[in-house]
Design a protein around this motif. Structure first.
Motif, short mmCIF file in Angstrom:
data_model
loop_
_atom_site.label_atom_id
_atom_site.label_comp_id
_atom_site.label_asym_id
_atom_site.label_seq_id
_atom_site.Cartn_x
_atom_site.Cartn_y
_atom_site.Cartn_z
N GLY A 162 0.43 -1.03 -0.30
CA GLY A 162 -0.05 0.33 0.02
C GLY A 162 1.09 1.06 0.11
N LEU A 277 -2.42 -4.80 -2.01
CA LEU A 277 -3.16 -5.63 -2.42
C LEU A 277 -2.68 -6.82 -1.99
N ALA A 309 2.75 0.10 -6.50
CA ALA A 309 1.31 -0.15 -5.87
C ALA A 309 0.68 0.17 -7.47
N ASN A 313 -4.85 -2.69 -6.21
CA ASN A 313 -4.99 -2.34 -4.89
C ASN A 313 -6.09 -2.23 -4.36
#
Length: 360
Positions: A162, A277, A309, A313
């Protein structure tokens, strides 16, 4: 496929140039129109152009972006070329080859029913205008397949960190650095204290939630003249986290930062952007993709966890099972050596087509 890839690459689409992004959206729309035999929706949101196709009630979201990090004019220094099986050019790997593979894969299917294709125009800058659209579509679907480029050696991306971003501004007080420096409040010195405080945050969070968190100061500035105590200093901080718990912990710690110099004042902006994710979001889809690859004789698929990312995500964060990295095989995203191995493009298209067919 290479002709389509050339057409996309030579249409430069720097994220910050909305007119260039709009021109590229027209090229994306034309390719999809030709290969999918369907008219897309061109969605302009706050000046950014996205392209969407929907076939029936959407159950599978195919997700990509057509913007790149390369400023207009990059073709002069990084021209389109194909030599010895290597395609080069700005955005060829991230992720215009993935779009081409996707369109050709879908063109081979007997039916597109249940599919939604979304190609956004602002992924590289955080998807500010497309995030709500992406999450809304993901909540309607049972699976999201992301056409971002693969990890090393063609591995699919089953875990992404993240991302959070912070802007820290120090407010001090200016004074003449020779005549009366004691009457100033040095914002640059206060910023140095904050840099040291930031160093401990990643270690603190990793100790409590597990390893993998990074807190990285990036851009900074301070002062207006070499004989003046800086009254203002600014810092940008990039945060990468493996879990939602780590993202929350970092956010709490950064917001507890406080001045070390009397009279200085901190202003903290920003916060979490993309959620992690989690590998659980990709587990079943990766198993299905591996089975498809085996049936096609494409060899065992590899999987990778990466720090970067993507819009995957967001779809995973919205609760939709997500498999990322289904796009091009190559290397050098955002770098001078960006390239695609052209011989892999047909097989990646076959893999995607059969995976979609298995999920329909």
């Amino acid at each position: 496929m290479l002709a389509d890839l050339e057409e996309l690459v030579i249409c430069e689409s720097y994220s910050a140039d909305y007119k260039a992004v709009a021109r590229c959206a027209q090229v994306v729309a034309a390719q999809g129109r030709r290969l999918l035999s369907a008219e897309p929706r061109l969605l302009e949101i706050e000046g950014v152009t996205h392209v969407q196709w929907t076939f029936g009630r959407p159950r599978i979201l195919l997700l990509g972006h057509h913007d790149t990090v390369w400023p207009i004019g990059s073709l002069k220094t990084h021209p389109w070329s194909v030599e010895q099986g290597i395609a080069r050019g700005p955005g060829v790997f991230d992720m215009k080859a993935g779009l081409v593979q996707m369109f050709h894969a879908l063109a081979s299917l007997p039916s597109l029913d249940g599919l939604c294709v979304l190609v956004t125009g602002d992924e590289e800058t955080g998807s500010d205008t497309s995030r709500t659209l992406i999450e809304d579509l993901a909540r309607q679907c049972a699976a999201t397949l992301v056409l971002e480029p693969s990890a090393t050696g063609g591995a699919l991306k089953t875990s992404r960190k993240g991302v959070s971003g912070y802007d820290i501004t120090v407010h001090g007080r200016a004074a003449h650095s020779g005549l009366e420096p004691d009457k100033g409040i040095n914002a640059a010195t206060e910023l140095a204290h904050q840099l040291l405080a930031l160093q401990t945050i990643a270690d603190t969070v990793s100790a409590s939630t597990g390893p993998g968190t990074t807190v990285t100061p990036t851009r900074m500035s301070a002062g207006t003249a070499n004989n003046t105590v800086p009254a203002r200093a600014e810092l940008n901080v990039d945060v990468r986290v493996p879990t939602a718990a780590a993202q929350k912990a970092v956010d709490q710690l950064i917001r507890t930062l406080h001045p070390q110099i009397a009279g200085a004042r901190l202003q903290i902006g920003g916060g979490p952007n993309r959620p992690p994710l989690d590998p659980a979001a990709s587990h079943t889809l990766f198993a299905q993709a591996s089975e498809v690859a085996a049936q096609l004789g494409l060899g065992p698929l590899q999987q990778a966890a990466v720090g970067g990312a993507s819009d995957g995500n967001y779809t995973a964060g919205a609760g939709c099972p997500t498999l990322d990295g289904l796009g091009a095989v190559g290397d050098g995203a955002h770098a001078d050596h960006e390239h695609v191995i052209t011989a892999t493009m047909p097989d990646r298209a076959r893999l995607l087509a059969h995976l979609v067919g298995a999920l329909q």
